[in-house]
Design a protein around this motif. Sequence first.
Motif, PDB file in Angstrom:
ATOM      1  N   TYR A 299       0.811  -1.215   0.000  1.00  0.00           N
ATOM      2  CA  TYR A 299       0.000   0.000   0.000  1.00  0.00           C
ATOM      3  C   TYR A 299       0.845   1.266   0.000  1.00  0.00           C
ATOM      4  N   GLN A 301       3.257   1.843  -1.920  1.00  0.00           N
ATOM      5  CA  GLN A 301       3.975   1.733  -3.175  1.00  0.00           C
ATOM      6  C   GLN A 301       4.328   3.072  -3.820  1.00  0.00           C
ATOM      7  N   ASP A 302       3.605   4.144  -3.508  1.00  0.00           N
ATOM      8  CA  ASP A 302       3.904   5.427  -4.166  1.00  0.00           C
ATOM      9  C   ASP A 302       4.739   6.352  -3.294  1.00  0.00           C
ATOM     10  N   HIS A 356       6.547  11.047   1.616  1.00  0.00           N
ATOM     11  CA  HIS A 356       5.331  10.772   0.874  1.00  0.00           C
ATOM     12  C   HIS A 356       5.548  11.149  -0.584  1.00  0.00           C
ATOM     13  N   ARG A 360       6.458  15.371   1.307  1.00  0.00           N
ATOM     14  CA  ARG A 360       6.425  15.572   2.762  1.00  0.00           C
ATOM     15  C   ARG A 360       7.168  14.443   3.462  1.00  0.00           C
ATOM     16  N   ALA A 362       7.762  11.556   5.785  1.00  0.00           N
ATOM     17  CA  ALA A 362       6.828  10.621   6.426  1.00  0.00           C
ATOM     18  C   ALA A 362       7.373  10.113   7.747  1.00  0.00           C
TER      19      ALA A 362
ATOM     20  N   ASP B 302       2.114   6.691   9.122  1.00  0.00           N
ATOM     21  CA  ASP B 302       1.081   7.740   9.228  1.00  0.00           C
ATOM     22  C   ASP B 302      -0.006   7.595   8.160  1.00  0.00           C
ATOM     23  N   MET B 303      -0.049   6.443   7.488  1.00  0.00           N
ATOM     24  CA  MET B 303      -1.147   6.215   6.549  1.00  0.00           C
ATOM     25  C   MET B 303      -2.429   5.912   7.324  1.00  0.00           C
ATOM     26  N   TYR B 354      -6.615   2.035   1.538  1.00  0.00           N
ATOM     27  CA  TYR B 354      -5.329   2.644   1.896  1.00  0.00           C
ATOM     28  C   TYR B 354      -5.295   4.098   1.462  1.00  0.00           C
ATOM     29  N   HIS B 356      -3.413   7.990   2.047  1.00  0.00           N
ATOM     30  CA  HIS B 356      -2.354   8.757   2.667  1.00  0.00           C
ATOM     31  C   HIS B 356      -2.930   9.524   3.845  1.00  0.00           C
ATOM     32  N   ARG B 357      -2.019  10.034   4.676  1.00  0.00           N
ATOM     33  CA  ARG B 357      -2.464  10.735   5.881  1.00  0.00           C
ATOM     34  C   ARG B 357      -3.488  11.813   5.570  1.00  0.00           C
ATOM     35  N   ASP B 358      -3.296  12.507   4.442  1.00  0.00           N
ATOM     36  CA  ASP B 358      -4.174  13.644   4.132  1.00  0.00           C
ATOM     37  C   ASP B 358      -5.447  13.225   3.398  1.00  0.00           C
ATOM     38  N   ARG B 360      -5.736  11.317   0.516  1.00  0.00           N
ATOM     39  CA  ARG B 360      -5.634  10.887  -0.875  1.00  0.00           C
ATOM     40  C   ARG B 360      -5.545   9.367  -0.939  1.00  0.00           C
ATOM     41  N   ALA B 362      -4.150   5.973  -1.776  1.00  0.00           N
ATOM     42  CA  ALA B 362      -2.782   5.541  -2.092  1.00  0.00           C
ATOM     43  C   ALA B 362      -2.793   4.330  -2.999  1.00  0.00           C
TER      44      ALA B 362
END
Lengths: 406, 406
Positions: A299, A301-302, A356, A360, A362, B302-303, B354, B356-358, B360, B362
């Motif tokens: 998850y 992966q990016d 990220h 940013r 992480a 932080d995901m 999944y 991202h923290r904000d 989006r 992932a």
Amino acid sequence: MYTHEDLSALAKFYKKQLLEDTVPFWFPRSYDQEHGGYLLMRDADGELIDTDKAVWIQGRACWLLSTLYNTIEPKKEWLEGAKLGYEFLKNKCFDANGKMYFHVDRAGNPIRMRRYFFSETFAVIAFSAYAKASGDQEAANLARKIFGICLEYANGERKIEPKFENTRPSIGIGVPMIMINTAQQLRETIGDERCDKAIMGWIDTIEKYFVKDDIRCVLEQATPDGQIIDHIDGRTLNPGHAIEGAWFILHEAEYRSQDARLIDLGCRMLDYMWERGWDHEFGGILYFRDIYDKPVQEYWQDMKFWWPQNETIIATLLAYTLTKDEKYANMHKQIHSYAYTNFHDKENGEWFGYLHRDGRVAQTAKGNLFKGPFHLPRQEWYCYQILRNYEKHDKAKSSIYLSSIL
Amino acid sequence: MYTHEDLSALAKFYKKQLLEDTVPFWFPRSYDQEHGGYLLMRDADGELIDTDKAVWIQGRACWLLSTLYNTIEPKKEWLEGAKLGYEFLKNKCFDANGKMYFHVDRAGNPIRMRRYFFSETFAVIAFSAYAKASGDQEAANLARKIFGICLEYANGERKIEPKFENTRPSIGIGVPMIMINTAQQLRETIGDERCDKAIMGWIDTIEKYFVKDDIRCVLEQATPDGQIIDHIDGRTLNPGHAIEGAWFILHEAEYRSQDARLIDLGCRMLDYMWERGWDHEFGGILYFRDIYDKPVQEYWQDMKFWWPQNETIIATLLAYTLTKDEKYANMHKQIHSYAYTNFHDKENGEWFGYLHRDGRVAQTAKGNLFKGPFHLPRQEWYCYQILRNYEKHDKAKSSIYLSSIL
């Protein structure tokens, strides 16, 4: 294109970053004078967050200090520092059967053994570089002995406990790749007659089973006859890893008087995986991609990790000096600018490890179980060596020769 | 506070989401009429991305279908669907020694065995729910037999191959947690006299070794006498996991006529880990935290994953119905609103896994080796059951009684 002045400025930049930013982040504070080895698990500001020792990273740090001594300046501190790692690895990191641990505590008590033999490959490069630096014959003998064990694992004579059942056999690019670099390091420090043939065999393996020209791709794993495994894990590509493999092959091209076939192979691998891995939106090399752009099991992966950027900085610079193709100068400028803008910690030195996708930070650790003084200092050191030799030979005969890098 | 009308609307919402959005994403298209079991590895739009079968998820899907049949409506499709999973698990997912695989291919050929026994715990809940739905005595016998094997693993009579050396012994909250829920499911479908005592023992283990009131924290792992392991991995907290454990204990409180000690314990665990895990900047429960706010080894710490949000939606609602404390209504509103806004796929149904923290997305997969029809439909089903029972009993005697949930 890069002008002579550009390349000269780049050489100075890498040397300065290496010696005035990256290495001073780690040393001398990480030498463990009490237990030997290095205390490398550090937060962004250098604070120690764990006293444990990752065996891979102990070997890599010993390799770095020995290599700085061998190639930059015979500083007593670096040799003494390398010895701390050599003694710790030799005395604390092997089990009763001679297999190396993955993770030990500060005093060297074992925490975790893993199935594979990467601790051994890093011990080979550490011991051979340290043997060259110190003249220690025992270290040289140990480097050659452990290399022999690695050869047995890589050739299947020595068995690794399997992770998967036999339903769907697979091979990975990781072993031939790491063995190419391990053998190159051994050959170019203390020498070993097994290396040349073995390196060419692993390069053939990579070309035959993993490089797919029809879909412009380097596989991370394949069936034993080199076919795509069309399942989530089998489809997963690791662009930074394949690009690292590309420069190991370009290094071999250079070593073999700029062998045209190897330059072509390494550049194809770099081209394919730059296409797969470069993030057109935010810049940098993405961690994983799916062959068919389907979702990747991992998850994260990016995310952008530090080391794929380091390997791409090396690969693009080496491709440029070997081919003088403007394309590689542009790629090098892109990745260099992205990486030093986003990963470099201007406040405390060294690089963050984990960004990220959008840049940013992480996670702030500079050192942990998997990150330490290796990919970044190796990149700065290797790029400086490429450029130092390129300048020297370019002036003399418009050509380059890197066999004296190590 | 939640008014009667609010709770009534929530009950309707969860039921509607479950039956008109989540379940229809998966079924009937995932029934594998050819090989049995389910084809669950799907992209956001439902496209199949892998035909392999994750044994955990096969069990969980069989549990879901059986539970829908037992508690929502005796639909023939659900019972027949549950049977597909039961037969596949029984016939294809055990090795010659009776240990269950982790990953098999479509036809049931083994891909991977793992050390631990979580495939077994999910088989227990699947087989016991299916036995209740079908009346199949063989399924009931198998559920009890495998539960006995799980008990032996959990109590140490049956050994799990160790991952770590003996230098630094540790215990994890995962086994007592999963065993509480496994035993609750078995008890509340087909019944088993071993469950009550075992559940109370595991709750005592969690309270004694993992719940730290002095630092307001639930440990994920600890030394065998319940001390903090002050190393990177040992310091890692998993707030969503601890909050899942909290609601298993709150469920037990409810089952035991609203036992005050268990309500207090479950609410303390929820309070502590909400404080550790809630993201004040973007909302939602973060994946990992360090006890002392140092960097976490896992770089994707932080995901936002789907399941910690599901477990927190359940825990806050159950804490509210048990305590009527306004604080929990507010927490439930926050997590519910965050999760359905950010995770729910309005276009195709179900949730992304999944972010991202904000917020989006992932990775777009709805199903893979670790995600399938479980945490989300379980949350929607369980919250609907809580509220259905709460409404019924609140009207009758201003109290609730959930023992008939399953």
